[in-house]
Design a protein around this motif. Structure first.
Motif, PDB file in Angstrom:
ATOM      1  N   GLN A 229       0.831  -1.209   0.000  1.00 10.12           N
ATOM      2  CA  GLN A 229       0.000   0.000   0.000  1.00 10.12           C
ATOM      3  C   GLN A 229       0.864   1.257   0.000  1.00 10.12           C
ATOM      4  O   GLN A 229       0.588   2.216  -0.726  1.00 10.12           O
ATOM      5  CB  GLN A 229      -0.911   0.012   1.238  1.00 10.12           C
ATOM      6  N   GLY A 230       1.915   1.241   0.809  1.00  7.06           N
ATOM      7  CA  GLY A 230       2.825   2.380   0.850  1.00  7.06           C
ATOM      8  C   GLY A 230       3.510   2.614  -0.482  1.00  7.06           C
ATOM      9  O   GLY A 230       3.636   3.761  -0.935  1.00  7.06           O
ATOM     10  N   VAL A 231       3.949   1.539  -1.124  1.00 10.10           N
ATOM     11  CA  VAL A 231       4.611   1.660  -2.427  1.00 10.10           C
ATOM     12  C   VAL A 231       3.640   2.200  -3.475  1.00 10.10           C
ATOM     13  O   VAL A 231       4.012   3.057  -4.292  1.00 10.10           O
ATOM     14  CB  VAL A 231       5.173   0.290  -2.874  1.00 10.10           C
ATOM     15  N   LEU A 232       2.405   1.716  -3.466  1.00  6.16           N
ATOM     16  CA  LEU A 232       1.408   2.184  -4.433  1.00  6.16           C
ATOM     17  C   LEU A 232       1.103   3.674  -4.235  1.00  6.16           C
ATOM     18  O   LEU A 232       0.990   4.426  -5.209  1.00  6.16           O
ATOM     19  CB  LEU A 232       0.115   1.363  -4.304  1.00  6.16           C
ATOM     20  N   VAL A 233       0.977   4.099  -2.979  1.00  8.96           N
ATOM     21  CA  VAL A 233       0.726   5.519  -2.700  1.00  8.96           C
ATOM     22  C   VAL A 233       1.908   6.361  -3.176  1.00  8.96           C
ATOM     23  O   VAL A 233       1.723   7.407  -3.807  1.00  8.96           O
ATOM     24  CB  VAL A 233       0.476   5.743  -1.191  1.00  8.96           C
ATOM     25  N   ALA A 234       3.133   5.902  -2.916  1.00  3.20           N
ATOM     26  CA  ALA A 234       4.324   6.635  -3.357  1.00  3.20           C
ATOM     27  C   ALA A 234       4.383   6.708  -4.877  1.00  3.20           C
ATOM     28  O   ALA A 234       4.737   7.748  -5.447  1.00  3.20           O
ATOM     29  CB  ALA A 234       5.582   5.967  -2.806  1.00  3.20           C
TER      30      ALA A 234
END
Length: 255
Positions: A229-234
């Motif tokens: 999720q963090g990678v997708l948001v970034a």
């Protein structure tokens, strides 16, 4: 285009190195956060909601994200100086790729954050930081920091191209500081009492960046769903900010 981007990135890095006071204060603030919060709030990690994790590991992403706001934000400040000195106008008269003009400062800002993140980790290790997931947790945190750094550098460059004013560009980047504290900055979301703050943390993109880092820093077993999720948001933020910077660069060309 990539060769020109590399050249402009190198130039931006050299400009930053020649003026170390443009990034040293931000690094000091990030380390200050790490020292003060670890010393003053480490006792709350004994609460059941923390699951027995070390508070130093929990608070480390806050220092990294604050470093992105100040460090990668310097890309816009450097670009404003180029605009005010006339270098940017002369650069537009050359056949250099317009994409390279935008990407150069952005990549320089991202690399600046990379160095700051390494230094923050170094301070963390001096304070006794231990990463349960080992080298994997360290490198995955770096990857997420670079993604967020690229996104924020793009925002900073876009604001600089839009305003063409140092004070306005700085004010635009400082608006992101409240986002750090409207998040799961000090405690997990379930410990946040105010309902409005929980809602703010839920829609706040920095929440997912910090939680993604914590997913690889807190425990031996990596929580891949939270990290993804963090990678997708970034990734979404990076793409959106590159487009934002490119659109404002096109507006600058018309001027």
């Amino acid at each position: 285009m990539w060769r020109e981007t590399l050249i402009l990135t190198k130039r931006s890095l050299l400009v930053t190195l020649r003026n170390p006071f443009s990034f040293i204060p931000n690094l000091i603030i990030s380390v200050f956060f790490l020292l003060v919060y670890t010393s003053g709030l480490s006792g709350i990690s004994s609460l059941p909601q923390f699951g027995g994790v070390d508070y130093l590991n929990f608070i480390l992403p806050v220092s990294i994200v604050s470093g992105a706001v100040g460090g990668a934000g310097g890309a816009g400040q450097a670009l404003v100086k180029d605009i005010e000195s006339g270098y940017f106008a002369r650069l537009l008269l050359t056949p250099v790729s317009r994409t390279a003009i935008v990407l150069g400062p952005m990549l320089a800002g991202m690399l600046q954050l990379f160095v700051q993140t390494l230094l923050i980790f170094g301070m963390g290790f001096l304070l006794g930081l231990s990463i349960p997931a080992g080298a994997a947790g360290f490198f995955l945190t770096i990857v997420l920091a670079l993604g967020f750094g690229l996104a924020f550098a793009g925002y900073s460059v876009g604001v600089a191209l839009k305003t063409r004013n140092a004070q306005a560009a700085q004010a635009g980047t400082l608006l992101f500081f409240p986002l750090i504290f409207l998040s799961t900055t000090f405690v997990p979301k379930e410990l946040i009492e105010a309902e409005w703050l929980k809602i703010a943390a839920t829609i706040n993109p920095t929440t997912y960046i910090m939680e993604g880092m914590r997913a690889v820093l807190l425990r031996e077993t990596i929580d891949w769903s939270v990290y993804t999720q963090g990678v997708l948001v970034a990734a979404v933020l990076s793409l959106a900010m590159v487009v934002f910077a490119a659109l404002n660069a096109r507006g600058a060309l018309k001027k």
